[in-house]
Scaffold this motif. Structure first.
Motif, PDB file in Angstrom:
ATOM      1  N   TYR A 135      -8.060   2.291  -1.909  1.00  0.00           N
ATOM      2  CA  TYR A 135      -7.866   3.404  -0.995  1.00  0.00           C
ATOM      3  C   TYR A 135      -7.381   4.576  -1.843  1.00  0.00           C
ATOM      4  O   TYR A 135      -6.403   4.455  -2.583  1.00  0.00           O
ATOM      5  CB  TYR A 135      -6.828   3.058   0.068  1.00  0.00           C
ATOM      6  N   SER A 136      -8.106   5.683  -1.743  1.00  0.00           N
ATOM      7  CA  SER A 136      -7.729   6.837  -2.541  1.00  0.00           C
ATOM      8  C   SER A 136      -6.871   7.762  -1.700  1.00  0.00           C
ATOM      9  O   SER A 136      -7.368   8.380  -0.757  1.00  0.00           O
ATOM     10  CB  SER A 136      -8.988   7.580  -3.008  1.00  0.00           C
ATOM     11  N   PRO A 137      -5.586   7.869  -2.020  1.00  0.00           N
ATOM     12  CA  PRO A 137      -4.740   8.764  -1.236  1.00  0.00           C
ATOM     13  C   PRO A 137      -5.217  10.205  -1.362  1.00  0.00           C
ATOM     14  O   PRO A 137      -5.137  10.983  -0.415  1.00  0.00           O
ATOM     15  CB  PRO A 137      -3.347   8.606  -1.853  1.00  0.00           C
ATOM     16  N   GLU A 138      -5.768  10.528  -2.506  1.00  0.00           N
ATOM     17  CA  GLU A 138      -6.234  11.884  -2.752  1.00  0.00           C
ATOM     18  C   GLU A 138      -7.399  12.234  -1.831  1.00  0.00           C
ATOM     19  O   GLU A 138      -7.446  13.303  -1.247  1.00  0.00           O
ATOM     20  CB  GLU A 138      -6.688  11.990  -4.212  1.00  0.00           C
ATOM     21  N   GLY A 193       0.953   9.077  -6.250  1.00  0.00           N
ATOM     22  CA  GLY A 193       1.440  10.450  -6.080  1.00  0.00           C
ATOM     23  C   GLY A 193       2.286  10.900  -7.255  1.00  0.00           C
ATOM     24  O   GLY A 193       2.203  12.064  -7.686  1.00  0.00           O
ATOM     25  N   GLU A 223     -10.393   6.264  -9.179  1.00  0.00           N
ATOM     26  CA  GLU A 223     -10.648   7.655  -8.782  1.00  0.00           C
ATOM     27  C   GLU A 223     -11.340   8.428  -9.911  1.00  0.00           C
ATOM     28  O   GLU A 223     -12.070   9.376  -9.669  1.00  0.00           O
ATOM     29  CB  GLU A 223      -9.331   8.349  -8.411  1.00  0.00           C
ATOM     30  N   GLY A 249      -8.325  10.331   0.789  1.00  0.00           N
ATOM     31  CA  GLY A 249      -8.067   9.887   2.150  1.00  0.00           C
ATOM     32  C   GLY A 249      -9.070   8.879   2.676  1.00  0.00           C
ATOM     33  O   GLY A 249      -9.326   8.793   3.866  1.00  0.00           O
ATOM     34  N   ASP A 275       0.614   3.999  -2.882  1.00  0.00           N
ATOM     35  CA  ASP A 275       0.273   5.409  -2.616  1.00  0.00           C
ATOM     36  C   ASP A 275       1.341   6.331  -3.209  1.00  0.00           C
ATOM     37  O   ASP A 275       1.027   7.380  -3.782  1.00  0.00           O
ATOM     38  CB  ASP A 275       0.153   5.654  -1.106  1.00  0.00           C
ATOM     39  N   ARG A 276       2.589   5.954  -3.039  1.00  0.00           N
ATOM     40  CA  ARG A 276       3.671   6.776  -3.581  1.00  0.00           C
ATOM     41  C   ARG A 276       3.578   6.871  -5.103  1.00  0.00           C
ATOM     42  O   ARG A 276       3.705   7.948  -5.690  1.00  0.00           O
ATOM     43  CB  ARG A 276       5.034   6.167  -3.185  1.00  0.00           C
ATOM     44  N   GLN A 328       0.829  -1.202   0.000  1.00  0.00           N
ATOM     45  CA  GLN A 328       0.000   0.000   0.000  1.00  0.00           C
ATOM     46  C   GLN A 328       0.869   1.261   0.000  1.00  0.00           C
ATOM     47  O   GLN A 328       0.572   2.233  -0.702  1.00  0.00           O
ATOM     48  CB  GLN A 328      -0.903  -0.014   1.245  1.00  0.00           C
ATOM     49  N   GLN A 329       1.975   1.197   0.746  1.00  0.00           N
ATOM     50  CA  GLN A 329       2.875   2.365   0.790  1.00  0.00           C
ATOM     51  C   GLN A 329       3.438   2.648  -0.601  1.00  0.00           C
ATOM     52  O   GLN A 329       3.477   3.793  -1.058  1.00  0.00           O
ATOM     53  CB  GLN A 329       4.028   2.110   1.774  1.00  0.00           C
TER      54      GLN A 329
END
Ligand SMILES: Cc1cc2nc3c(=O)[nH]c(=O)nc-3n(C[C@H](O)[C@H](O)[C@H](O)COP(=O)(O)OP(=O)(O)OC[C@H]3O[C@@H](n4cnc5c(N)ncnc54)[C@H](O)[C@@H]3O)c2cc1C
Ligand SMILES: [Zn+2]
Lengths: 979, 409, 93
Positions: free
Chosen positions: A925-928, A635, A837, A930, A631-632, A627-628
């Motif tokens: 999971y949408s990092p944007e 980004g 997204e 949250g 997410d990166r 997941q890390q």
């Protein structure tokens, strides 16, 4: 015991092997069975149900009793016929289906319980009390089931598959097959001669009679030598033709190294052949049948032909005091051969009062029958019944013959039914059962050696005629035994007690009669009810007798009762042989993109996408979960620039004056209006109105388009286009070519995408020259490529394509620049987040049942033209307002969990089937944002945005209140992609 | 037990061999699993005993005696879900009902998946099963390893991501099911007539009047067509054309082996499924041969493909030897789901389209079809099995999501 | 089984893809009656005997073929290019 001077074994080569932990010695050319018999071992197995002690019955692959396990460890092989397995130095074998030992088997108590275990016992017993079947009886029965055991470990051996082609496949290398092969070979035909045995010659190796001036075995060896010297002949010994299939295809199993200790890479244990033959000759001989009498299954009782084979081929006398029992003249030979070899023949018992027996040097009983046997784990005596009463004879071996059954099996493989011949009391192949097959020799009901030789020549003439070849004018036939075969039927000797038919499955004459009494009077019913013919010999030894007994019990003739039929394979074939090559990664081809190596070097876990491998994510030092990394990578694309290999998407080059017409017809929307230098998104339906695929198509010229498909549907779409072009509109001038492999294509996505490209393109681009959805040719360091301004992430993005040979270098270069700019590579996980997204669909949404209506694209079906699927998509059921339709989903509580595969319900409705109104297709999971977001389908969903419903995933124990929303979560106006 | 002590002599005929009567209240064409269970439930549930089953060969000689005996209720689409759920419940009480051991064995069925996408699709299906009141559990890779340690977890082309476990799924003894229903129907007075092929269907003014057979004409007030792979041909006797194409499905059994496979296991990346019979044979199969066929025998390419799938998934079975292969004729529909419906002819009913999955349906299909034939009303669990769904597009049940091409389901 | 591709000659069945009855060549008019579409897409003659069907030589030249094959014996009596058959249909109507 060995008999001096007999046999074609090599007595100069002693070979040692073990059976049940004891070492034995035999000679090169021995089978386990012949070597054990030579060592005085007659107990070789236990029967399936009653665990009765058993010895060999036969000398071939039809053996029902002497099944052993060979080898140890991972490679141990169960259910090997001791009568087929050749011995080699160090071979380890052991008995099976006995515990604790073959000699003392506790399960033999089943034999005492036999009255409860008769025909159909499963069905009538073990039922009460309720639930006891599954809880108690079944586990016990399962434990007791089976013969040998698999090792439970991965198969360690190598197997192969191969193709062979020939004019003529000759199956069986006995006298008929040898003459057939020789005749055809002399006529110049490409011949394959296949024989199951290690030694060609068939019965000639087992008989004492001469052929010409030589022994049969020597004559056969001479013919084999002639054949092997001919270029147009391929000899395949140890090769069982296992099946006859459509269009002249035959399956065959070659036991390449089963007779050696050689194992490991490069040395296949077995090879499975597919032989394509223009014509075939079945010369597979005949199999002898036992006679049913009380206790006819003791070790030491075998077929008369087997006794001759052990004597003449292997130089083994299976007993010291042997009796012979038959209903035909052929059995007499056994007695004569034994006597001539100095073995004590206690009696020749012929059931026919009028039998003519010449040159007997032993006691003869005509019109007599063997009605019982004595002994425990070995035969000690038999009881014979004559006019004057019953009498016991002390014997340790009984050779029995109930006549011969032609080996009709292959002729049944294409649903042919053999025909009954009263004179030989046996079934013979019905002509024409297998197209382009001629039957010759004993398997055609022709029994004398001389007649077999000439029948082989005749069959070859027929075959050559069919092949359009001239047969040799004259084929000299050697002198050989030519006595007529006479028998009178004897299937079962009357009397009390159990007389066995199917040895391995312990089916007795009584069981057949009981089945008849219970009205299981068709052959198929009887077989299924009693398990007659279901054992590893597939009834080769017993079906005809069982049929005769059933006919008798039901008062019908044999032909009226039915025929016997056989299904492939002729003899059992290892799964590893027919599935050779598939173990591990060989099951399906592996497709790698040009960035594969680099991705692997970067530590990306590669996941399967159809046949392709794609990177899941690219871990960086310090990251502990996917997941890390994901997410990166998301980004990168949202904030800088990301690079992703999208070469796996299907690319189809479409050219011709009617190219636009084709696209208009296969896509729901218009493509003929697309300007050159532009790309358009399209949705494609199947003719039934459901969505087949989606993707973008670029117009590179007036008559030149490049279509992209999803990775999964690339093959289907290509086939579909070909179908339209060839089968629906051959008048259109358009051609489609798959160029997926030819182009490496990379997504360059993110706000800095153009900046990155401009550092690499020979000619920079800007928003005017290359607006959103533009496409065209570009130069990249002197390499001609293509650039498409399309976006699957919602960001300012491009896909750049270069010829595949530049793919790896282009990827490295793009990546290098991206990293300098604070971006990098992104994998499938990030790609999935980016598209969710933006509400972009994949095959998670268009899973094969969704319509254009369901995904909110009904308006994309152009009203101005026809297209594939248009009419059927308008069926009332497919445009019903209450169908689940695409929606966005977000948790009411920001921390709420969403799961794909969950069902959706109204807020208050119980989560039962009747209330299910849709499901969740994709989540991330949408990092944007949250939080978790999802795409899904909900009944009349588009009309219910902002309403709260319930997600229930029983399996993962998740229940979440979710809000229905528009499927586009980010940048609904699409400004980023255009900017 | 008593039979054993008296030497098994007391078991009389399992069923009579009656001569066909001139007329019946209802005729069932086809003495396979579905025909026999229909007759049984017509007699048992609806008191219709003046009925006959006409079978052209011998009872249970068609697909019901050739299948790989998997019994399960793990469907994902509305319609199938409730139907197979009902059928499984009937299975669970079958032995008691029939007083015959059908050897139903709920040993657990595991559908393996090999990607995240497949996992989600199976989750959707598993949730449907639980919604319906049946059982399902989603296993991860370790959960699968615990149950099936013999799979190749380390070096396989399509790694195992996990599996959908359906504990109540399992197998039953195919012949016994047919015989049990036959015996039960016979005991209730149903005439089971073998070697009696229906060669025509008599219709007057839109009303069925009876059938023509190889044993003469027989009148009937109602006729049910339950002939599986032959549905198209028998329906043609009534002037109907069906949305069915007949295809061959093969199956394989190995020689008997000591127990190694305790469940029913199904591979998700190449049709392959396997279980081990109580006698020790590995029973397995795969996809259709793919081209239309009425020849009940299989081809080599599919045979090899099935073996390949077995070898990549569980290479420990390599040394098991295939003893016998065979094929049955499958009545494939455009959505892969069955049809239990009336026809345009009064009194003529049809039960068909079971594809390769109709064994598990034997109790449910008979139950629902008997209900329809006796009452003229659709039985709730089978109410969606309508013939007109292809025309209207309403209630299609495309489990495989492969669309209207018959052979792709 | 082997199929004679008019372009490539006799090839193993493994090289071919089967689609179904050759009725699929006669695509109805978009305005045609729903019964015509039902017949086109779903209903099948499904004969036990000779039938015409569509195959593609997808492991070879890619040609779509009309194969006349017996569904009981599997014997193939004729193979033609689907494009030729379709063109001839056009002329006939
Ligand atoms: C290899 C294979 C594996 C399978 N595996 C499974 C499985 O694991 N699980 C599962 O649920 N299903 C499975 N199936 C499917 C299942 O067997 C069938 O869907 C089901 O048996 C069909 O219904 P039936 O029993 O009534 O058919 P059948 O037993 O075929 O009955 C139809 C009967 O109609 C008779 N008939 C035909 N025409 C006429 C006529 N004109 N007059 C009189 N009688 C006629 C036939 O002789 C036949 O006996 C499998 C099928 C096959 C072939
Ligand atoms: Zn071709």
């Amino acid at each position: 015991m060995r008999v001096a001077g007999k046999g074609v074994i090599d007595r100069s080569k002693a070979v040692s092997f073990s059976f049940d932990g004891r070492r034995y010695s035999g000679f090169a050319g021995d089978t386990v069975a012949s070597a054990l018999l030579a060592n005085g071992v007659s107990l070789m197995g236990r029967s399936f149900k009653y665990h009765r002690p058993r010895g060999v019955l036969s000398a071939g692959s039809e053996e029902p009793n002497a099944l052993i396990t060979t080898g140890t460890g991972a490679g141990q092989e169960p259910n090997v016929r001791a009568t087929v397995q050749e011995i080699y130095e160090g071979l380890v074998t052991r008995s099976q289906n006995a515990w604790p030992s073959l000699d003392f088997d506790v399960m033999a108590v089943n034999d005492l319980a036999a009255p409860f275990l008769g025909a159909g016992f499963y069905y009538k017993t073990f039922m009460w009390p309720k639930r006891f079947w599954e809880a108690v009886y079944e586990p016990v029965i399962r434990k007791a089931a089976g013969l040998g055991a698999l090792s439970g470990q991965n198969n360690p051996d190598t197997y192969e598959r191969a193709y062979a082609f020939c004019d003529l496949l000759v199956i069986g290398a006995g006298p008929a097959g040898l003459m057939a092969a020789l005749t055809a070979a002399r006529a110049g035909a490409d011949v394959i001669l296949a024989d199951e045995d290690s030694l060609m010659g068939g019965r000639l190796n087992a008989e004492s009679g001469a052929v010409g001036h030589q022994s049969g075995a020597v004559w056969a060896a001479g013919i084999v030598a002639q054949l092997s010297a001919m270029d147009n002949v391929r000899l395949m010994s140890r090769t069982t033709v296992t099946g006859a299939y459509d269009g002249g295809m035959y399956g065959a199993l070659e036991r390449v190294n089963q007779h050696t200790g050689i194992r490991g890479a490069g040395a296949p244990l077995e090879a499975f052949w597919r032989i394509s033959a223009r014509h075939s000759i079945l010369a597979a001989g005949a199999l002898e049948r036992p006679i049913a009498f009380r206790n006819n299954d003791r070790p030491g009782i075998m077929t008369a032909g087997a006794v001759r084979a052990y004597l003449n081929r292997w130089g083994v006398a299976p007993g010291k005091r042997v009796a012979v029992f038959g209903n035909n003249d052929d059995a007499h030979r056994t007695a004569r051969d034994l006597a001539a070899a100095g073995v004590h023949v206690v009696a020749l018992i012929d059931s026919r009062p009028d039998a003519v027996i010449e040159g007997a040097t032993f006691p003869v009983f005509k019109g007599a029958q063997v009605c019982n046997s004595g002994g425990r784990k070995a035969l000690e005596s038999i009881t014979i019944r004559t006019d004057s009463g019953e009498e016991a004879l002390q014997v340790d071996c009984l050779a029995m013959s109930g006549g011969w059954n032609p080996t009709v099996h292959l002729t049944c493989h294409m649903n042919g039914r053999p025909s009954w011949r009263e004179d030989i009391q046996a079934f013979v192949p019905t002509p024409g059962s297998i197209p382009d097959m001629t039957v010759a020799g004993a398997c055609n009901g022709v029994f004398s050696t001389r007649a077999c030789l000439s029948d082989g020549v005749e069959a070859a003439r027929t075959a050559l005629g069919a092949l359009g070849r001239k047969a040799p004018a004259e084929m000299a036939l050697p002198e050989a035994e030519d006595t007529p075969y006479a028998l009178s039927p004897l299937w079962a000797v009357a009397g009390a007690g159990r007389a066995w038919l199917d040895f391995q499955n312990d089916v007795s004459v009584k069981d057949i009669k009981q089945a008849a009494a219970e009205n299981f009077s068709s052959v198929e019913h009887m077989k299924r009810y009693t398990t007659q013919g279901m054992a590893t010999d597939q009834g080769k030894n017993s079906n005809v007798a069982a049929l005769a007994i059933l006919a008798d019990a039901t008062g019908r003739g044999i032909p009226q009762t039915g025929t016997t039929t056989f299904r492939p394979p002729y003899a059992p074939v290892a799964i590893a042989a027919m599935g050779a090559g598939a173990q591990g990664h060989g099951f399906a081809p592996e497709r790698h993109t040009t960035s594969h190596k680099r991705s692997v070097a970067m530590g990306a876990p590669m996941i399967e996408a159809g046949l392709w491998y794609r990177p899941s994510y690219f871990p960086k030092a310090g990251e502990t979960t996917w997941q890390q990394s994901c997410d990166r990578e998301v980004g990168y694309v949202r904030k800088a620039v990301g690079i992703c290999d999208v070469s796996t998407l299907g690319k189809i080059d479409i050219q011709g004056p009617d190219a636009a017409r084709l696209l208009d017809f296969v896509y729901t929307n218009m493509f003929s209006t697309l300007p050159v230098g532009r790309v358009r998104y399209g949705v494609m339906l199947r003719e039934d109105g459901t969505v087949m695929d989606d993707g973008t198509t670029a117009r590179l010229g007036a008559e030149h388009f490049v279509m992209t498909t999803t990775t999964a549907a690339a093959g289907n779409v290509m086939r579909h286009l070909e179908f339209v072009c060839q089968a629906l509109h051959p008048e259109w001038e358009v051609s489609c070519t798959s160029v997926t492999e030819q182009w490496a294509q990379f997504a360059v996505a993110g706000p800095m995408a153009r900046a990155l490209l401009n550092g690499m393109l020979d000619k920079p681009i800007d928003n005017e020259s290359w607006p959103f959805m533009a496409c065209g040719d570009v130069q990249l360091g002197g390499v001609a490529g293509r650039l498409f301004r399309i976006s699957f992430s919602g960001e300012h993005a491009y896909e750049i394509a270069v010829p595949s040979r530049y793919g790896a270098a282009a990827f490295d270069a793009l990546l290098g620049r991206a990293e300098q700019m604070g971006g990098g590579a992104y994998g499938m996980e990030a790609l999935n987040v980016l598209r969710i997204e933006k509400g972009f669909i994949t095959h998670a949404e268009i899973e094969g049942r969704a319509t254009a209506f369901d995904i909110g694209m009904a308006r994309m079906i152009s009203a101005k033209k026809d297209c594939i699927g248009k009419t059927m998509a308008a069926r009332p059921g497919l445009v019903d307002a209450l169908r689940p339709q695409l929606v966005g989903l977000k948790p009411v509580e920001p921390g709420g969990r969403l799961t794909a595969g969950a069902h959706l319900f109204e807020r208050e409705a119980p989560a039962i089937r009747e209330n299910s109104k849709g499901h969740v297709s994709s989540v991330c999971y949408s990092p944007e944002l949250g939080m978790m977001i999802g795409l899904g389908f909900f009944a009349a969903g588009p009309a219910r945005h902002a309403e709260v419903i319930r997600l229930v995933d029983h399996l993962r124990k998740v229940e979440t209140e979710v809000e229905i929303c528009h499927p586009v979560f980010l940048d609904p106006q699409g400004e980023r992609a255009r900017g | 037990m008593r039979e054993g002590l008296t030497g098994n002599k007391g078991w009389g005929p399992h069923w009579r061999n009656p001569e066909p009567k001139a007329e019946y209240d209802a005729i069932i064409i086809g003495g396979g699993g579905h025909g026999l269970s229909t007759a049984y439930y017509l007699a048992k549930n609806h008191g219709m005993t003046n009925i006959a089953v006409l079978e052209k060969g011998y009872l249970g000689g068609g697909n019901v005696g050739r299948n790989t005996t998997i019994v399960r209720a793990n469907y994902g689409q509305q319609g199938n879900s409730e139907f197979y759920s009902h059928s499984l419940k009937l299975w669970e009480g079958l032995e008691e009902d029939l007083n015959y051991n059908a050897m139903h064995s709920a040993r657990g069925l595991i559908n393996l998946f090999h990607s995240d996408g497949q996992r989600d699709a199976f989750a959707r299906r598993g949730n449907m099963m639980i919604n319906q009141g049946d059982d399902a559990e989603l296993l991860d890779r370790e959960g699968v390893r615990h149950l099936l340690p013999y799979l190749d977890f380390d070096n396989i082309r399509f790694p195992v991501y996990g599996g959908l476990l359906h504990r109540r799924g399992g197998t039953a003894r195919h012949d016994a099911v047919a015989w049990g229903y036959a015996r039960g129907a016979d005991q209730r007075g149903v005439d089971l007539i073998q070697q009696c092929e229906v060669t025509g269907i008599d219709i007057e003014n839109g009303q069925v009047r009876g059938v023509q057979t190889t044993r003469g004409a027989i009148r009937a007030k109602k006729v049910g067509i339950v002939v599986a792979g032959r549905s198209g041909q028998v329906a043609a006797m009534a002037g109907m054309r069906l949305p069915i194409e007949s295809h061959v499905l093969q199956a394989f059994v190995t020689e008997g082996l000591k127990p190694v496979i305790d469940h029913v296991v199904s591979f998700g990346m190449g049709h392959f499924y396997i279980s081990q019979s109580d006698k020790g044979g590995l029973v397995f199969g795969g996809d259709l041969d793919f081209y239309a066929s009425y020849a009940s025998r299989g081809n080599m390419p599919m045979m090899e493909h099935v073996m390949e799938a077995g070898m990549t998934l569980m290479p420990m079975i390599g040394k098991a030897k295939v003893l016998r292969s065979w094929g049955g004729i499958m009545d494939m529909t455009p959505d892969g789901s069955p049809i239990i419906d009336k026809t345009d002819t009064q009194g003529l009913f049809i039960d068909c389209g079971w594809c390769y999955g109709g064994f598990k349906a034997v109790p449910g299909s008979g139950f629902s079809f008997a209900h329809l034939m006796a009452t003229g009303e659709h039985h709730a669990p089978a109410a969606r099995y309508r013939l007109d769904r292809f025309r209207t597009g309403r209630g299609l049940m495309d489990e495989e999501a492969t669309g209207s091409q018959h052979n792709l389901h | 089984m082997r199929i004679e591709c008019p372009m490539c000659g006799s090839r193993d069945r493994r090289e071919f893809y089967y689609q179904g009855a050759a009725v699929m060549l006669a695509r109805p008019d978009p305005q045609a009656h729903e019964a015509d579409w039902e017949a086109y897409l779903h209903l099948r003659e499904n004969p036990a005997g000779p039938t015409r069907e569509l195959w593609q030589h997808d492991g070879g030249c890619g040609a779509w073929l009309v194969v006349t094959r017996d569904t009981v014996s599997h014997q193939i009596s004729d193979t033609q290019l689907a494009a030729d058959v379709k063109r001839a249909m056009g002329k006939a109507s």
